[in-house]
Design a protein around this motif. Structure first.
Motif, PDB file in Angstrom:
ATOM      1  N   VAL A  83       3.155  34.435  26.442  1.00 54.25           N
ATOM      2  CA  VAL A  83       2.603  33.154  25.986  1.00 54.25           C
ATOM      3  C   VAL A  83       3.583  32.022  26.285  1.00 54.25           C
ATOM      4  CG1 VAL A  83       1.862  31.823  23.962  1.00 54.25           C
ATOM      5  CG2 VAL A  83       1.129  34.189  24.209  1.00 54.25           C
ATOM      6  N   PHE A  84       4.855  32.223  25.956  1.00 53.10           N
ATOM      7  CA  PHE A  84       5.854  31.182  26.225  1.00 53.10           C
ATOM      8  C   PHE A  84       5.982  30.904  27.720  1.00 53.10           C
ATOM      9  CE2 PHE A  84       7.682  32.090  21.905  1.00 53.10           C
ATOM     10  CZ  PHE A  84       7.471  30.813  21.418  1.00 53.10           C
ATOM     11  N   LEU A  87       3.027  28.874  28.803  1.00 53.96           N
ATOM     12  CA  LEU A  87       3.150  27.500  28.324  1.00 53.96           C
ATOM     13  C   LEU A  87       4.149  26.728  29.178  1.00 53.96           C
ATOM     14  CD1 LEU A  87       3.217  28.046  24.460  1.00 53.96           C
ATOM     15  CD2 LEU A  87       1.358  27.142  25.844  1.00 53.96           C
ATOM     16  N   ALA A  88       5.240  27.402  29.593  1.00 52.13           N
ATOM     17  CA  ALA A  88       6.249  26.753  30.439  1.00 52.13           C
ATOM     18  C   ALA A  88       5.631  26.377  31.788  1.00 52.13           C
ATOM     19  CB  ALA A  88       7.448  27.676  30.626  1.00 52.13           C
ATOM     20  N   GLY A  91       2.955  23.619  31.172  1.00 51.26           N
ATOM     21  CA  GLY A  91       3.617  22.353  30.843  1.00 51.26           C
ATOM     22  C   GLY A  91       4.259  21.726  32.072  1.00 51.26           C
ATOM     23  N   ALA A  92       4.877  22.559  32.917  1.00 50.93           N
ATOM     24  CA  ALA A  92       5.517  22.054  34.135  1.00 50.93           C
ATOM     25  C   ALA A  92       4.469  21.458  35.077  1.00 50.93           C
ATOM     26  CB  ALA A  92       6.277  23.184  34.821  1.00 50.93           C
ATOM     27  N   ALA A  95       3.220  18.136  33.539  1.00 48.67           N
ATOM     28  CA  ALA A  95       4.227  17.075  33.626  1.00 48.67           C
ATOM     29  C   ALA A  95       4.381  16.607  35.067  1.00 48.67           C
ATOM     30  CB  ALA A  95       5.554  17.568  33.070  1.00 48.67           C
ATOM     31  N   THR A 151      -2.836  23.907  25.695  1.00 49.85           N
ATOM     32  CA  THR A 151      -1.498  23.654  25.145  1.00 49.85           C
ATOM     33  C   THR A 151      -0.496  23.356  26.262  1.00 49.85           C
ATOM     34  OG1 THR A 151      -2.095  25.354  23.547  1.00 49.85           O
ATOM     35  CG2 THR A 151       0.157  24.538  23.475  1.00 49.85           C
ATOM     36  N   GLY A 152      -0.597  24.117  27.359  1.00 52.36           N
ATOM     37  CA  GLY A 152       0.376  23.963  28.445  1.00 52.36           C
ATOM     38  C   GLY A 152       0.088  22.773  29.335  1.00 52.36           C
ATOM     39  N   LEU A 154      -2.527  20.462  29.736  1.00 46.55           N
ATOM     40  CA  LEU A 154      -2.927  19.149  29.192  1.00 46.55           C
ATOM     41  C   LEU A 154      -1.902  18.615  28.204  1.00 46.55           C
ATOM     42  CD1 LEU A 154      -6.778  19.634  28.874  1.00 46.55           C
ATOM     43  CD2 LEU A 154      -5.506  18.359  30.602  1.00 46.55           C
ATOM     44  N   GLY A 155      -1.281  19.519  27.420  1.00 45.08           N
ATOM     45  CA  GLY A 155      -0.216  19.089  26.512  1.00 45.08           C
ATOM     46  C   GLY A 155       0.966  18.518  27.285  1.00 45.08           C
ATOM     47  N   GLY A 156       1.282  19.140  28.417  1.00 46.10           N
ATOM     48  CA  GLY A 156       2.398  18.662  29.242  1.00 46.10           C
ATOM     49  C   GLY A 156       2.036  17.405  30.015  1.00 46.10           C
TER      50      GLY A 156
ATOM     51  N   ILE B   7      10.078  18.980  36.098  1.00 46.80           N
ATOM     52  CA  ILE B   7       9.431  20.285  35.930  1.00 46.80           C
ATOM     53  C   ILE B   7      10.260  21.195  35.015  1.00 46.80           C
ATOM     54  CG2 ILE B   7       8.950  22.418  37.228  1.00 46.80           C
ATOM     55  CD1 ILE B   7       7.801  20.595  39.438  1.00 46.80           C
ATOM     56  N   ALA B  10       9.995  19.948  31.429  1.00 47.81           N
ATOM     57  CA  ALA B  10       8.682  20.230  30.847  1.00 47.81           C
ATOM     58  C   ALA B  10       8.504  21.720  30.578  1.00 47.81           C
ATOM     59  CB  ALA B  10       7.583  19.736  31.788  1.00 47.81           C
ATOM     60  N   ALA B  11       9.096  22.553  31.419  1.00 46.26           N
ATOM     61  CA  ALA B  11       8.977  24.002  31.218  1.00 46.26           C
ATOM     62  C   ALA B  11       9.661  24.426  29.925  1.00 46.26           C
ATOM     63  CB  ALA B  11       9.572  24.752  32.409  1.00 46.26           C
ATOM     64  N   ALA B  14       7.204  22.195  26.705  1.00 43.82           N
ATOM     65  CA  ALA B  14       5.878  22.675  26.275  1.00 43.82           C
ATOM     66  C   ALA B  14       5.976  23.904  25.350  1.00 43.82           C
ATOM     67  CB  ALA B  14       4.995  22.951  27.484  1.00 43.82           C
ATOM     68  N   PRO B  15       6.745  24.946  25.709  1.00 42.21           N
ATOM     69  CA  PRO B  15       6.885  26.065  24.762  1.00 42.21           C
ATOM     70  C   PRO B  15       7.567  25.649  23.457  1.00 42.21           C
ATOM     71  CG  PRO B  15       7.741  26.684  26.919  1.00 42.21           C
ATOM     72  CD  PRO B  15       7.432  25.233  26.985  1.00 42.21           C
ATOM     73  N   ARG B  17       7.218  22.789  22.000  1.00 46.81           N
ATOM     74  CA  ARG B  17       6.165  22.144  21.193  1.00 46.81           C
ATOM     75  C   ARG B  17       5.364  23.199  20.448  1.00 46.81           C
ATOM     76  NH1 ARG B  17       1.518  21.278  23.772  1.00 46.81           N
ATOM     77  NH2 ARG B  17       2.663  20.675  25.634  1.00 46.81           N
ATOM     78  N   ALA B  74       6.632  16.437  27.787  1.00 43.70           N
ATOM     79  CA  ALA B  74       5.842  17.660  27.597  1.00 43.70           C
ATOM     80  C   ALA B  74       5.893  18.150  26.154  1.00 43.70           C
ATOM     81  CB  ALA B  74       6.358  18.753  28.531  1.00 43.70           C
ATOM     82  N   THR B  77       2.366  15.296  22.740  1.00 45.23           N
ATOM     83  CA  THR B  77       1.038  15.417  23.326  1.00 45.23           C
ATOM     84  C   THR B  77       0.076  14.406  22.731  1.00 45.23           C
ATOM     85  OG1 THR B  77      -0.892  16.852  23.511  1.00 45.23           O
ATOM     86  CG2 THR B  77       0.573  17.321  21.686  1.00 45.23           C
ATOM     87  N   SER B  79      -3.258  14.595  23.938  1.00 45.07           N
ATOM     88  CA  SER B  79      -4.550  15.280  24.000  1.00 45.07           C
ATOM     89  C   SER B  79      -4.801  16.076  22.719  1.00 45.07           C
ATOM     90  CB  SER B  79      -4.617  16.182  25.228  1.00 45.07           C
ATOM     91  OG  SER B  79      -3.467  16.983  25.349  1.00 45.07           O
TER      92      SER B  79
END
Lengths: 216, 124
Positions: A83-84, A87-88, A91-92, A95, A151-152, A154-156, B7, B10-11, B14-15, B17, B74, B77, B79
């Motif tokens: 999951v992490f 998400l990474a 998120g990347a 972003a 979460t990943g 759109l959140g990023g 990148i 953000a990597a 996001a986790p 968050r 990241a 948020t 959204s």
């Protein structure tokens, strides 16, 4: 607040114990099923709205809503690292999209931050579309799609911090009108976008479900 | 190069968050989305401080891209914030929806200003 507390008080896990119709039949009285029995849920509860399927209910917080059993279990056992990692990656990607848009629409001093504005508006519309697709019409996507895309990615992609810091920056530069316009404009457009995304997608999902039933 | 910094930031953001949201959500029993609210306000504070430090020349553009555009961007948020507000309205909790908007926006702006001003003050 009290309604929110009620949802959890009593049985411990009322969301699990409550048998609910899936979203597809949302218009119907979810308590119509006599097997559901009376109990605290008998009769329409204006506080709760339609009672969703506990497994696919998007909840209030689409990232972490611990009312939702599948989401409570998301980090259980050895499942945390995938999951992490997702998400990474998500998120990347998000972003990178946001940064790309910022390069296309470079911000000038004391001017409307169009790149962040468009990023947030677009991201809000897309999360509305995504979460309806993933949770309504009785559909169940892959369990990792929501964390990855919602979460990943759109959140990023969207950002609250740049929004707030840009508003403060505009105030600092003496552009109070612009700051207020950006503050309220983003808020209204973002909330409108998520509403539009949810409403349009929900209508399409229901129409598709109706035509599936008609042909079946 | 800047792409890579964004990148990488953000990597991590996001986790982080997700982990922060979860840590907050297990600590209360209400439907109010405190997790996202906390994440956004914290991100505003850090980005405000970072921009203040960058303006003072204490932080390089590379670090600003890594921690600002990447990590804070990241970590926070819009959204999820919007979606949660809509969900509260759909559940008939309009008061909570309004409270979510007011608390997130006002605390976010306050945190951003606090970060910016305190770093400016520290930098003299």
């Amino acid at each position: 607040m009290s309604g929110g507390d009620d949802e959890r008080s009593g049985a411990g896990e009322p969301y699990v114990s409550r048998r609910a119709e899936p979203y597809g039949s949302r218009g119907a009285n979810p308590y119509g099923d006599p097997a559901a029995g009376p109990g605290p849920a008998a009769g329409p509860d204006p506080d709760m709205g339609p009672v969703p399927d506990p497994d696919i209910d998007p909840g209030v917080d689409p990232d972490v809503d611990l009312h939702v059993p599948t989401r409570r279990a998301e980090l259980a056992g050895g499942r945390a690292w995938p999951v992490f990692a997702l998400l990474a990656c998500g998120g990347a990607l998000g972003a990178a999209g946001r940064y790309g848009l910022a390069l296309l629409l470079p911000a000038r001093a004391a001017s409307f931050p169009w790149a962040t504005f468009l990023t947030n508006a677009l991201g809000c519309a897309l999360i509305g579309v995504l979460l309806v697709l993933l949770t309504e019409g009785g559909r169940r996507g892959h369990p990792l799609l929501r964390p990855f895309l919602g979460t990943g990615v759109l959140g990023g992609f969207t950002t609250f911090s740049t929004y707030a810091v840009d508003v403060v920056g505009l105030l600092d530069e003496g552009a109070a009108g612009l700051a207020l316009g950006y503050l309220a404009g983003t808020l209204l457009v973002a909330l409108g976008a998520v509403w539009l995304g949810v409403t349009v997608t929900r209508r399409l999902v229901r129409r598709a479900a109706r035509s599936r039933r008609a042909t079946a | 190069m800047t792409w890579l910094l964004v990148i990488v930031g953000a990597a991590v953001g996001a986790p982080l968050r997700y982990a922060t949201d979860r840590a907050v959500q297990v600590r209360h029993l209400t439907v109010f989305p405190w997790g996202t609210c906390a994440v956004n306000v914290l991100g505003c504070l850090v980005l405000g401080a970072l921009v203040g430090a960058a303006d003072a020349g204490a932080v390089s553009p590379a670090v600003r891209s890594l921690l600002g555009t990447g990590l804070c961007g990241a970590f926070t948020t819009y959204s999820t914030f919007s979606y949660e507000t809509l969900r509260l309205c759909e559940r008939g909790r309009n008061g909570l929806a309004l409270a979510n908007v007011l608390v997130s926006v006002l605390a976010g702006l306050g945190a951003a200003a606090l970060g910016l001003i305190s770093v400016r003050w520290l930098a003299g």
